[in-house]
Design a protein around this motif. Structure first.
Motif, PDB file in Angstrom:
ATOM      1  N   VAL A 129      -4.479 -16.597   2.845  1.00 58.60           N
ATOM      2  CA  VAL A 129      -3.954 -16.244   1.374  1.00 58.60           C
ATOM      3  C   VAL A 129      -4.032 -14.673   1.168  1.00 58.60           C
ATOM      4  CG1 VAL A 129      -4.320 -16.307  -1.128  1.00 58.60           C
ATOM      5  CG2 VAL A 129      -4.942 -18.419   0.377  1.00 58.60           C
ATOM      6  N   MET A 130      -5.035 -13.925   1.651  1.00 56.21           N
ATOM      7  CA  MET A 130      -5.037 -12.800   1.632  1.00 56.21           C
ATOM      8  C   MET A 130      -3.779 -11.791   2.271  1.00 56.21           C
ATOM      9  SD  MET A 130      -6.753 -10.067   0.272  1.00 56.21           S
ATOM     10  CE  MET A 130      -8.382 -10.921  -0.179  1.00 56.21           C
ATOM     11  N   VAL A 131      -3.553 -12.487   3.724  1.00 55.20           N
ATOM     12  CA  VAL A 131      -2.430 -11.924   4.474  1.00 55.20           C
ATOM     13  C   VAL A 131      -1.191 -12.279   3.591  1.00 55.20           C
ATOM     14  CG1 VAL A 131      -1.116 -12.149   6.531  1.00 55.20           C
ATOM     15  CG2 VAL A 131      -3.654 -11.931   6.573  1.00 55.20           C
ATOM     16  N   LEU A 132      -1.105 -13.205   3.114  1.00 59.37           N
ATOM     17  CA  LEU A 132       0.052 -13.778   2.255  1.00 59.37           C
ATOM     18  C   LEU A 132       0.484 -12.759   1.092  1.00 59.37           C
ATOM     19  CD1 LEU A 132       0.233 -17.475   2.654  1.00 59.37           C
ATOM     20  CD2 LEU A 132       1.860 -15.871   3.694  1.00 59.37           C
ATOM     21  N   LEU A 133      -0.753 -12.490   0.270  1.00 62.12           N
ATOM     22  CA  LEU A 133      -0.776 -11.647  -0.725  1.00 62.12           C
ATOM     23  C   LEU A 133      -0.186 -10.118  -0.249  1.00 62.12           C
ATOM     24  CD1 LEU A 133      -3.683 -12.774  -2.896  1.00 62.12           C
ATOM     25  CD2 LEU A 133      -1.372 -13.136  -3.455  1.00 62.12           C
ATOM     26  N   ILE A 134      -0.810  -9.737   0.735  1.00 64.44           N
ATOM     27  CA  ILE A 134      -0.455  -8.570   1.300  1.00 64.44           C
ATOM     28  C   ILE A 134       0.939  -8.411   1.628  1.00 64.44           C
ATOM     29  CG2 ILE A 134      -0.808  -6.669   3.045  1.00 64.44           C
ATOM     30  CD1 ILE A 134      -3.769  -7.599   2.777  1.00 64.44           C
ATOM     31  N   LEU A 135       1.646  -9.279   2.212  1.00 68.78           N
ATOM     32  CA  LEU A 135       3.007  -9.517   2.925  1.00 68.78           C
ATOM     33  C   LEU A 135       3.914  -9.275   1.521  1.00 68.78           C
ATOM     34  CD1 LEU A 135       2.823 -11.813   5.781  1.00 68.78           C
ATOM     35  CD2 LEU A 135       3.145  -9.259   5.959  1.00 68.78           C
ATOM     36  N   GLY A 136       3.373 -10.199   0.507  1.00 69.31           N
ATOM     37  CA  GLY A 136       4.275 -10.268  -0.732  1.00 69.31           C
ATOM     38  C   GLY A 136       4.291  -9.076  -1.454  1.00 69.31           C
ATOM     39  N   LEU A 137       3.225  -8.169  -1.626  1.00 69.67           N
ATOM     40  CA  LEU A 137       3.130  -6.958  -2.261  1.00 69.67           C
ATOM     41  C   LEU A 137       3.906  -6.080  -1.387  1.00 69.67           C
ATOM     42  CD1 LEU A 137       1.897  -5.114  -4.214  1.00 69.67           C
ATOM     43  CD2 LEU A 137       0.106  -4.687  -2.777  1.00 69.67           C
ATOM     44  N   SER A 138       3.804  -6.025  -0.082  1.00 70.14           N
ATOM     45  CA  SER A 138       4.718  -4.954   0.586  1.00 70.14           C
ATOM     46  C   SER A 138       6.281  -5.231   0.586  1.00 70.14           C
ATOM     47  CB  SER A 138       4.280  -5.140   2.002  1.00 70.14           C
ATOM     48  OG  SER A 138       4.865  -6.438   2.638  1.00 70.14           O
ATOM     49  N   THR A 139       6.764  -6.436   0.479  1.00 72.03           N
ATOM     50  CA  THR A 139       8.234  -6.686  -0.093  1.00 72.03           C
ATOM     51  C   THR A 139       8.351  -6.105  -1.312  1.00 72.03           C
ATOM     52  OG1 THR A 139       7.536  -8.853  -1.134  1.00 72.03           O
ATOM     53  CG2 THR A 139       8.088  -8.683   1.417  1.00 72.03           C
ATOM     54  N   ILE A 140       7.504  -5.893  -2.118  1.00 74.65           N
ATOM     55  CA  ILE A 140       8.092  -5.256  -3.634  1.00 74.65           C
ATOM     56  C   ILE A 140       7.742  -3.638  -3.386  1.00 74.65           C
ATOM     57  CG2 ILE A 140       7.454  -5.289  -6.162  1.00 74.65           C
ATOM     58  CD1 ILE A 140       6.438  -8.174  -5.875  1.00 74.65           C
ATOM     59  N   ALA A 141       6.548  -3.362  -2.889  1.00 76.06           N
ATOM     60  CA  ALA A 141       5.997  -2.054  -3.008  1.00 76.06           C
ATOM     61  C   ALA A 141       7.073  -1.197  -2.240  1.00 76.06           C
ATOM     62  CB  ALA A 141       4.627  -1.929  -2.696  1.00 76.06           C
ATOM     63  N   PHE A 142       7.297  -1.697  -0.999  1.00 81.53           N
ATOM     64  CA  PHE A 142       8.053  -0.776  -0.030  1.00 81.53           C
ATOM     65  C   PHE A 142       9.363  -0.307  -0.458  1.00 81.53           C
ATOM     66  CE2 PHE A 142      11.233  -0.343   3.574  1.00 81.53           C
ATOM     67  CZ  PHE A 142      10.604   0.874   4.081  1.00 81.53           C
ATOM     68  N   PRO A 143      10.398  -1.353  -1.139  1.00 77.41           N
ATOM     69  CA  PRO A 143      11.630  -0.823  -1.842  1.00 77.41           C
ATOM     70  C   PRO A 143      11.467  -0.092  -2.890  1.00 77.41           C
ATOM     71  CG  PRO A 143      11.679  -3.380  -1.242  1.00 77.41           C
ATOM     72  CD  PRO A 143       9.940  -2.878  -0.847  1.00 77.41           C
ATOM     73  N   LEU A 144      10.212  -0.549  -3.746  1.00 75.96           N
ATOM     74  CA  LEU A 144      10.491   0.288  -4.817  1.00 75.96           C
ATOM     75  C   LEU A 144      10.001   1.846  -4.455  1.00 75.96           C
ATOM     76  CD1 LEU A 144      10.025   0.559  -7.952  1.00 75.96           C
ATOM     77  CD2 LEU A 144       7.451   0.072  -7.789  1.00 75.96           C
ATOM     78  N   TYR A 145       9.033   2.082  -3.362  1.00 77.18           N
ATOM     79  CA  TYR A 145       8.936   3.267  -2.832  1.00 77.18           C
ATOM     80  C   TYR A 145      10.112   4.072  -2.474  1.00 77.18           C
ATOM     81  CZ  TYR A 145       7.481   6.654   0.625  1.00 77.18           C
ATOM     82  OH  TYR A 145       7.348   8.069   1.507  1.00 77.18           O
ATOM     83  N   MET A 146      11.134   3.414  -1.657  1.00 76.51           N
ATOM     84  CA  MET A 146      12.195   3.811  -1.054  1.00 76.51           C
ATOM     85  C   MET A 146      13.127   4.466  -2.270  1.00 76.51           C
ATOM     86  SD  MET A 146      12.286   3.858   2.294  1.00 76.51           S
ATOM     87  CE  MET A 146      13.855   4.186   2.398  1.00 76.51           C
ATOM     88  N   THR A 147      13.272   3.490  -3.198  1.00 78.55           N
ATOM     89  CA  THR A 147      14.123   3.763  -4.397  1.00 78.55           C
ATOM     90  C   THR A 147      13.878   5.028  -5.234  1.00 78.55           C
ATOM     91  OG1 THR A 147      14.647   1.406  -4.888  1.00 78.55           O
ATOM     92  CG2 THR A 147      14.920   2.966  -6.621  1.00 78.55           C
TER      93      THR A 147
END
Length: 278
Positions: free
Chosen positions: A11-29
């Motif tokens: 569950v922890m790994v899935l949460l981290i992956l889910g967070l990265s899909t939001i955080a990385f595009p936001l960082y790039m933007t």
């Protein structure tokens, strides 16, 4: 003695992956919005690196190109009116159908007919609606609002009807004993109780309206009126896209809807969970 809970690593790994899909595009933007075109290179390190000089020039230019305040006013006007009408009309429809579809075959058929509208894509209706709204003089923001109220009716009606399952019918029976009419019972008792679902419907509808490009593009074409998503098409040309200005504009348009979501977030989860019960 308190037992130590084991960490659920999957569950922890899935949460981290889910967070990265939001955080990385936001960082790039964010970093691209603050960069100058000269800082954009073809290398991965150049794209991911922080801006050499943090400047608001891109935001100022984006506001000028999109006529930001005028476009923002149009988007707010359309979104607010659509949300208010949706909450009032769709909640009434959800109440009428939700309380009667189990007792009446007619109401059940009407409910299924309305909900089936979710499976009709806008692309099929696009050209007939554009022609009809133009002939009726509704090729403007009023026509867009009217279409939005109709388009989001199936989903919102289903949510309201499902949420009513969690409201005891004894409340209405008690009100009738006290002499209250159905209309008075709804506005005084049922409508306030459905506050979590109102917040859910408001946020879902506002997000859809705020980000929609196709409906205003088709209906309001040639009217000279732009919403923010329509104005942001100015950054795309035949030969490319000005990502620095586009991303700066995206961040500016994100702020109002983000504030609205933060205000309503406490009610959303309860509304979605309870509204899922049919």
């Amino acid at each position: 003695m308190i037992e130590n809970k084991k960490t659920n690593w999957p569950v922890m790994v899935l949460l981290i992956l889910g967070l990265s899909t939001i955080a990385f595009p936001l960082y790039m933007t964010i970093i691209i919005a603050f960069k100058q075109p000269s800082e954009m290179t073809n290398s991965i390190s150049g794209i991911l690196s922080l801006p050499q000089h943090w400047s608001l020039d891109n935001f100022r230019e984006a506001m000028r190109v999109t006529d930001f305040w005028h476009s923002l006013t149009n988007s707010l006007l359309i979104s607010v009116i659509t949300v208010v009408l949706s909450v009032i009309i769709h909640s009434l429809m959800g109440y009428a159908l939700g309380r009667n579809k189990a007792k009446s075959k007619f109401y059940n058929i009407v409910y299924l007919f309305i909900v089936s509208g979710m499976f009709v894509p806008f692309a099929i209706l696009m050209m007939p609606l554009a022609k009809q709204t133009a002939e009726m003089g509704l090729g403007n923001w009023a026509g867009v609002i009217l279409l939005y109220v109709v388009f989001y009716m199936p989903m919102n009606t289903m949510l309201y009807a499902g949420y009513l399952v969690n409201i005891p019918i004894a409340l209405e029976e008690a009100a009738r004993v006290d002499g209250a009419s159905t209309w008075r019972t709804y506005w005084s008792i049922i409508f306030p109780v459905m506050k979590p679902m109102h917040a859910t419907v408001a946020v879902l509808t506002a997000l859809s309206v705020w980000n929609d490009v196709m409906t205003p593009l088709v209906i309001m074409a040639g009217s000279g009126q732009n919403t923010l998503p329509l104005a942001q098409l100015n950054f795309q040309s035949q030969f490319g896209t000005n990502y620095n200005l586009a991303f700066a504009s995206y961040l500016l348009s994100l702020i109002p809807i983000l504030i609205f979501y933060i205000i309503c977030q406490k009610q959303i989860l309860n509304g979605v969970v309870n509204g899922a019960v049919k």
